[in-house]
Design a protein around this motif. Structure first.
Motif, PDB file in Angstrom:
ATOM      1  N   MET A 165       0.959  -1.542  -0.262  1.00 54.80           N
ATOM      2  CA  MET A 165      -0.577  -0.063   0.144  1.00 54.80           C
ATOM      3  C   MET A 165       0.647   1.178   0.120  1.00 54.80           C
ATOM      4  O   MET A 165       1.960   0.950   0.980  1.00 54.80           O
ATOM      5  N   GLU A 166       0.591   2.088  -0.700  1.00 57.80           N
ATOM      6  CA  GLU A 166       1.658   3.316  -0.981  1.00 57.80           C
ATOM      7  C   GLU A 166       0.959   4.709  -0.401  1.00 57.80           C
ATOM      8  O   GLU A 166      -0.255   4.602   0.624  1.00 57.80           O
ATOM      9  N   ILE A 167       1.669   5.058   1.123  1.00 60.23           N
ATOM     10  CA  ILE A 167       1.593   5.369   1.896  1.00 60.23           C
ATOM     11  C   ILE A 167       2.014   7.154   1.562  1.00 60.23           C
ATOM     12  O   ILE A 167       3.508   7.088   0.648  1.00 60.23           O
ATOM     13  N   SER A 168       2.042   8.452   2.457  1.00 59.33           N
ATOM     14  CA  SER A 168       1.659   9.450   1.367  1.00 59.33           C
ATOM     15  C   SER A 168       2.724  10.609   2.868  1.00 59.33           C
ATOM     16  O   SER A 168       2.922   9.599   4.268  1.00 59.33           O
ATOM     17  N   LEU A 169       3.269  11.279   2.807  1.00 64.60           N
ATOM     18  CA  LEU A 169       3.978  11.520   4.492  1.00 64.60           C
ATOM     19  C   LEU A 169       2.834  12.345   5.283  1.00 64.60           C
ATOM     20  O   LEU A 169       3.465  12.027   5.790  1.00 64.60           O
ATOM     21  N   SER A 170       1.894  12.486   4.248  1.00 66.89           N
ATOM     22  CA  SER A 170       1.068  13.422   5.305  1.00 66.89           C
ATOM     23  C   SER A 170      -0.009  12.789   6.565  1.00 66.89           C
ATOM     24  O   SER A 170      -0.771  12.687   7.112  1.00 66.89           O
ATOM     25  N   THR A 171       0.587  11.590   5.436  1.00 67.98           N
ATOM     26  CA  THR A 171      -0.837  10.375   6.130  1.00 67.98           C
ATOM     27  C   THR A 171       0.444   9.739   7.013  1.00 67.98           C
ATOM     28  O   THR A 171      -0.169   9.622   8.540  1.00 67.98           O
ATOM     29  N   LEU A 172       1.688   9.851   7.276  1.00 63.26           N
ATOM     30  CA  LEU A 172       2.016   9.740   8.483  1.00 63.26           C
ATOM     31  C   LEU A 172       2.661  10.670   9.162  1.00 63.26           C
ATOM     32  O   LEU A 172       2.697   9.669  10.480  1.00 63.26           O
ATOM     33  N   GLN A 173       2.337  11.217   8.673  1.00 67.14           N
ATOM     34  CA  GLN A 173       2.663  12.959  10.218  1.00 67.14           C
ATOM     35  C   GLN A 173       1.495  12.767  11.540  1.00 67.14           C
ATOM     36  O   GLN A 173       1.377  12.832  11.926  1.00 67.14           O
ATOM     37  N   GLY A 174       0.330  12.418  10.098  1.00 64.73           N
ATOM     38  CA  GLY A 174      -0.657  12.448  11.332  1.00 64.73           C
ATOM     39  C   GLY A 174      -0.920  11.342  11.995  1.00 64.73           C
ATOM     40  O   GLY A 174      -1.426  12.002  12.585  1.00 64.73           O
ATOM     41  N   TYR A 175       0.078  10.133  12.119  1.00 63.30           N
ATOM     42  CA  TYR A 175      -0.149   9.355  12.881  1.00 63.30           C
ATOM     43  C   TYR A 175       0.855   9.425  14.259  1.00 63.30           C
ATOM     44  O   TYR A 175       0.605   9.435  15.375  1.00 63.30           O
ATOM     45  N   VAL A 176       1.837  10.492  13.927  1.00 63.31           N
ATOM     46  CA  VAL A 176       2.711  11.095  15.065  1.00 63.31           C
ATOM     47  C   VAL A 176       2.066  11.608  15.660  1.00 63.31           C
ATOM     48  O   VAL A 176       1.145  12.362  16.376  1.00 63.31           O
ATOM     49  N   GLY A 177       2.506  11.102  17.833  1.00 67.26           N
ATOM     50  CA  GLY A 177       1.876  11.259  18.629  1.00 67.26           C
ATOM     51  C   GLY A 177       0.492  10.366  19.546  1.00 67.26           C
ATOM     52  O   GLY A 177       0.303  10.784  20.402  1.00 67.26           O
ATOM     53  N   LYS A 178       0.698   9.759  17.721  1.00 68.12           N
ATOM     54  CA  LYS A 178      -1.202   9.403  18.617  1.00 68.12           C
ATOM     55  C   LYS A 178      -0.382   7.442  19.244  1.00 68.12           C
ATOM     56  O   LYS A 178       0.077   6.495  18.902  1.00 68.12           O
ATOM     57  N   PRO A 179      -1.781   6.947  20.323  1.00 71.56           N
ATOM     58  CA  PRO A 179      -1.380   6.181  21.058  1.00 71.56           C
ATOM     59  C   PRO A 179      -2.210   4.664  20.425  1.00 71.56           C
ATOM     60  O   PRO A 179      -3.261   5.216  19.437  1.00 71.56           O
ATOM     61  N   ILE A 180      -1.734   3.499  20.733  1.00 74.37           N
ATOM     62  CA  ILE A 180      -1.943   2.878  19.869  1.00 74.37           C
ATOM     63  C   ILE A 180      -3.606   2.835  19.434  1.00 74.37           C
ATOM     64  O   ILE A 180      -4.248   1.852  18.764  1.00 74.37           O
ATOM     65  N   SER A 181      -4.208   3.081  21.212  1.00 78.47           N
ATOM     66  CA  SER A 181      -5.707   2.799  20.943  1.00 78.47           C
ATOM     67  C   SER A 181      -6.429   3.646  19.457  1.00 78.47           C
ATOM     68  O   SER A 181      -7.659   3.278  19.578  1.00 78.47           O
ATOM     69  N   ASP A 182      -5.481   4.646  19.325  1.00 77.73           N
ATOM     70  CA  ASP A 182      -6.849   5.362  18.309  1.00 77.73           C
ATOM     71  C   ASP A 182      -6.128   4.932  17.091  1.00 77.73           C
ATOM     72  O   ASP A 182      -6.947   5.483  16.513  1.00 77.73           O
ATOM     73  N   ILE A 183      -5.481   3.845  17.014  1.00 75.77           N
ATOM     74  CA  ILE A 183      -5.496   3.679  15.692  1.00 75.77           C
ATOM     75  C   ILE A 183      -5.618   2.414  15.371  1.00 75.77           C
ATOM     76  O   ILE A 183      -5.945   1.994  14.309  1.00 75.77           O
ATOM     77  N   CYS A 184      -6.059   1.396  16.714  1.00 71.20           N
ATOM     78  CA  CYS A 184      -6.336  -0.353  16.645  1.00 71.20           C
ATOM     79  C   CYS A 184      -8.092   0.263  17.085  1.00 71.20           C
ATOM     80  O   CYS A 184      -7.704  -0.164  18.376  1.00 71.20           O
ATOM     81  N   SER A 185      -9.128  -0.309  16.013  1.00 70.87           N
ATOM     82  CA  SER A 185      -9.940  -0.315  16.891  1.00 70.87           C
ATOM     83  C   SER A 185     -10.128  -2.356  16.942  1.00 70.87           C
ATOM     84  O   SER A 185     -11.507  -1.914  17.642  1.00 70.87           O
TER      85      SER A 185
END
Lengths: 132, 158
Positions: free
Chosen positions: B1-21
């Motif tokens: 899957m191709e990812i963009s820099l802005s997508t990656l930057q959007g994850y910075v600072g997030k805990p895993i609970s915000d990423i994994c449902s």
């Protein structure tokens, strides 16, 4: 002047008591006697091969097929520093042993589950959640 | 899957609970592989949803070795492809890659390389961080892992 320090001191005291209580709660939840029972059951199958379909499968650097002892040896070998907790229990013939390690960015965990069949650990029921 | 820099930057600072449902977010577990798998949509080996019957076979990978060993393009970091944005970057003792296979040892970590930086999950800060160079990422683990052969490997996400 002294009175001005009282609320701050009281807050620190409350914080210390709360922190101590939390630590105590965590420690109280771990029962070494239960852990001993779960580990003893697991140790009876250390020489058995981990089934191909088990989530405990992996290459642990062993020669030949991976055994339960290979999994345990590699997890235990890395508990050489940091905070390490081994805990376990058996309830209704379902046992769990968890090994967690943390030392800064070096964090790992292995949760090993298995069933007792006629009082003996069954390697065919072995399941693991290993990170990373 | 191709990812963009802005997508990656959007994850910075997030805990895993915000990423994994799927609720696989215990702080006593290592979420490095879990994080990169959610970003790239990698489903190799055990998944974070496999813990519960209702979420079985959903979510993303949680183990570095299962991920690395199932990738078709991988190897030492020095041999990485020219287009390196979005590459997986693994760090572990060189002794724990045997005949191209990653052993299931506790000391291993993975991040995502983009623009010379490495986006990865910090298991001590419990959030996504960015290391501003590959060297900084490498040094971080040379300082905590055993051995003087802590090395980098790449993997191309499927």
């Amino acid at each position: 002047m002294k009175n001005n320090h009282r609320p701050k001191n009281l807050a620190l005291l409350v914080l210390a008591v709360v922190s101590f209580s939390q630590i105590n709660t965590v420690c109280a939840a771990i029962d070494p006697i239960e852990t001993n029972a779960a580990l003893s059951a697991l140790f009876t199958i250390t020489n058995e091969v981990i089934p191909e379909s088990s989530s405990c499968q992996g290459n642990y650097g062993q020669q030949g097929k991976a055994k339960v002892s290979d999994l345990l040896a590699i997890q235990l070998a890395y508990l050489y520093k940091g905070k390490n907790i081994i805990q376990g229990n058996c309830t209704n013939n379902q046992c769990t042993v968890s090994i967690t390690h943390s030392s800064g960015e070096d964090v790992s965990s292995a949760i090993i589950k298995f069933k007792l069949v006629r009082g003996k650990a069954s390697v065919g029921t072995l399941e693991c959640v290993i990170t990373p | 899957m191709e990812i963009s820099l802005s997508t990656l930057q959007g994850y910075v600072g997030k805990p895993i609970s915000d990423i994994c449902s799927n609720g696989f977010s215990s702080p006593s577990q290592n979420h490095c592989a879990h994080f990169v798998s959610h970003v790239h949509g990698i489903k190799l080996g055990m998944l974070c949803g496999d813990m519960a019957l209702k979420t079985k076979k959903t979510g993303s990978s949680i183990r570095c070795d299962e991920m690395y060993n199932r990738l078709t393009a991988k190897g030492p970091w020095d041999g990485k492809p020219a287009l390196s944005n979005g590459l997986l970057i693994f760090v572990l003792s060189k002794r724990n890659i045997v005949n191209g296979t990653m052993l299931n040892v506790p000391q291993k970590h993975v991040g995502i390389h983009f623009g010379g930086k490495v986006y990865n999950f910090s298991n001590s800060h419990h959030k996504v961080v960015v290391d501003h160079s590959v060297d900084a990422f490498h040094s971080k683990f040379k300082n905590v892992y055993a051995g003087n052969d802590i090395s980098l490997f790449y993997g191309v996400a499927p």
